[in-house]
Write an enzyme that holds these catalytic residues in place. Structure first.
Site, PDB file in Angstrom:
ATOM      1  N   HIS A  42       0.814  -1.211   0.000  1.00 31.67           N
ATOM      2  CA  HIS A  42       0.000   0.000   0.000  1.00 31.67           C
ATOM      3  C   HIS A  42       0.851   1.265   0.000  1.00 31.67           C
ATOM      4  O   HIS A  42       0.885   2.019   0.961  1.00 31.67           O
ATOM      5  CB  HIS A  42      -0.984  -0.033   1.169  1.00 31.67           C
ATOM      6  CG  HIS A  42      -2.161  -0.908   0.889  1.00 31.67           C
ATOM      7  ND1 HIS A  42      -2.970  -1.431   1.858  1.00 31.67           N
ATOM      8  CD2 HIS A  42      -2.670  -1.349  -0.301  1.00 31.67           C
ATOM      9  CE1 HIS A  42      -3.919  -2.163   1.282  1.00 31.67           C
ATOM     10  NE2 HIS A  42      -3.747  -2.139  -0.017  1.00 31.67           N
TER      11      HIS A  42
ATOM     12  N   HIS B 161     -10.309  -4.257   4.147  1.00 28.34           N
ATOM     13  CA  HIS B 161      -8.880  -4.430   3.846  1.00 28.34           C
ATOM     14  C   HIS B 161      -8.636  -5.838   3.297  1.00 28.34           C
ATOM     15  O   HIS B 161      -9.209  -6.806   3.806  1.00 28.34           O
ATOM     16  CB  HIS B 161      -8.059  -4.209   5.122  1.00 28.34           C
ATOM     17  CG  HIS B 161      -6.597  -4.088   4.868  1.00 28.34           C
ATOM     18  ND1 HIS B 161      -5.784  -5.187   4.684  1.00 28.34           N
ATOM     19  CD2 HIS B 161      -5.791  -3.005   4.738  1.00 28.34           C
ATOM     20  CE1 HIS B 161      -4.547  -4.771   4.468  1.00 28.34           C
ATOM     21  NE2 HIS B 161      -4.525  -3.452   4.506  1.00 28.34           N
TER      22      HIS B 161
ATOM     23  N   GLU C  93      -6.293  -7.951   3.685  1.00 28.90           N
ATOM     24  CA  GLU C  93      -5.833  -8.935   4.672  1.00 28.90           C
ATOM     25  C   GLU C  93      -7.023  -9.516   5.449  1.00 28.90           C
ATOM     26  O   GLU C  93      -7.102 -10.722   5.691  1.00 28.90           O
ATOM     27  CB  GLU C  93      -4.851  -8.269   5.646  1.00 28.90           C
ATOM     28  CG  GLU C  93      -4.252  -9.271   6.611  1.00 28.90           C
ATOM     29  CD  GLU C  93      -3.426  -8.618   7.709  1.00 28.90           C
ATOM     30  OE1 GLU C  93      -2.796  -7.577   7.467  1.00 28.90           O
ATOM     31  OE2 GLU C  93      -3.430  -9.169   8.816  1.00 28.90           O
TER      32      GLU C  93
ATOM     33  N   SER D 239      -2.629   2.748   3.325  1.00 28.53           N
ATOM     34  CA  SER D 239      -1.854   1.802   4.135  1.00 28.53           C
ATOM     35  C   SER D 239      -2.423   1.722   5.552  1.00 28.53           C
ATOM     36  O   SER D 239      -2.468   2.714   6.290  1.00 28.53           O
ATOM     37  CB  SER D 239      -0.384   2.269   4.173  1.00 28.53           C
ATOM     38  OG  SER D 239       0.247   1.805   5.338  1.00 28.53           O
TER      39      SER D 239
END
Ligand code: SF4
Length: 271
Positions: free
Chosen positions: A43, A125, A127, A207
């Site tokens: 990111h 996100h 993840e 990020s």
């Protein structure tokens, strides 16, 4: 202006690793112009631009990859996506960070052992999307396992969640899956905030770990600003200040931190 850079800055281990994997494969003649990354590999828009110039094609949907190889970003990818890449006959290059993989392993184990799984993090996100795909739905109503996104704010994690869960579940297991790099940057940011009168957070606006650093700075009440590039710095940020601090996200290159320090020097030298 006295400038202090947090003693731990620049790329984290997982980001360095993902960039090395991307660069190595981009230099492989077998994949010339045929390497895709599903979303940003890390990111940081400036770093992703550099990789794109070397031939990396960033795609939003796996169907856009016709042939060649697909790099899974440092954040990992949902299990369905990985299966689709394999079914399409594309080569899978996994650049997921080992810390992210560790969280995957915990979720898989909890599922195997019949736990419900609670994930703390930003559900948009990549993840967290990957963790959710592994956690699935259901599980035993009496026991629950908790994991967090690797870049969560340490302070926000565990305390309140435990109190709530203990009321409804007989067994609660909590795993600290915040990565060491994230913890260290957060600790150093808190330390820097104590002896600086202005703090600059450098990193991608997309990020997660940079956003957490920025959140810590804001919550401290200190004068602080989040930028991606030195061009965003304003002279007014430093008016009446004599000690500036710089902290950076895990996907911010050292070279960017140095440029920011130099720009602060230039801006404050001019009086
Ligand atoms: S911030 Fe932590 S989890 Fe994320 S890529 Fe870096 S080392 Fe891995």
């Amino acid at each position: 202006m006295r400038i202090k850079v947090a003693t731990h800055s620049g790329f984290c281990f997982g980001v360095k690793r993902a960039i090395n994997i991307a660069e190595k494969n981009l230099a492989d003649p077998r994949y010339k112009n045929k390497i895709y990354s599903l979303g940003a590999i890390i990111h940081n828009p400036q770093v992703v631009d550099d990789l794109s110039k070397k031939g990396l094609k960033v795609i939003k949907d796996i169907s856009s990859a016709k042939k060649g190889a697909v790099i899974i970003s440092s954040h990992g990818a949902p299990i369905e996506t990985i299966e689709k890449i394999k079914a399409m006959g594309l080569k899978l290059i996994d650049a997921s960070c080992p810390f992210v993989k560790y969280a995957h392993d915990i979720v898989k184990r909890l599922k195997r052992e019949g736990y419900r799984v609670l994930i703390i993090g930003d559900k948009k996100h990549p993840e967290v999307k990957a963790l959710l795909s592994l956690a699935g739905k259901g599980g035993n109503k009496a026991k629950i396992g908790v994991v967090s996104q690797t870049t969560q704010n340490k302070g926000n994690y565990i305390k309140e969640v435990l109190d709530i869960l203990k009321e409804d579940f007989k067994e609660v297991r909590v795993f600290n899956t915040i990565c060491n790099d994230t913890s260290r940057r957060q600790t150093l940011a808190r330390r820097l905030l104590k002896d600086r009168d202005v703090v600059i957070v450098v990193g991608g606006r997309n990020s997660a770990n940079t956003k957490r650093l920025w959140q810590i700075c804001k919550e401290s009440g200190a004068s602080s600003f989040h930028i991606e590039t030195p061009g965003e710095l304003k002279k007014s940020y430093f008016r009446g200040k004599s000690r500036a601090g710089i902290v950076s996200g895990a996907s911010t290159p050292d070279s960017m931190v140095k440029k920011v320090a130099q720009k602060i020097k230039n801006l404050t030298k001019e009086g």
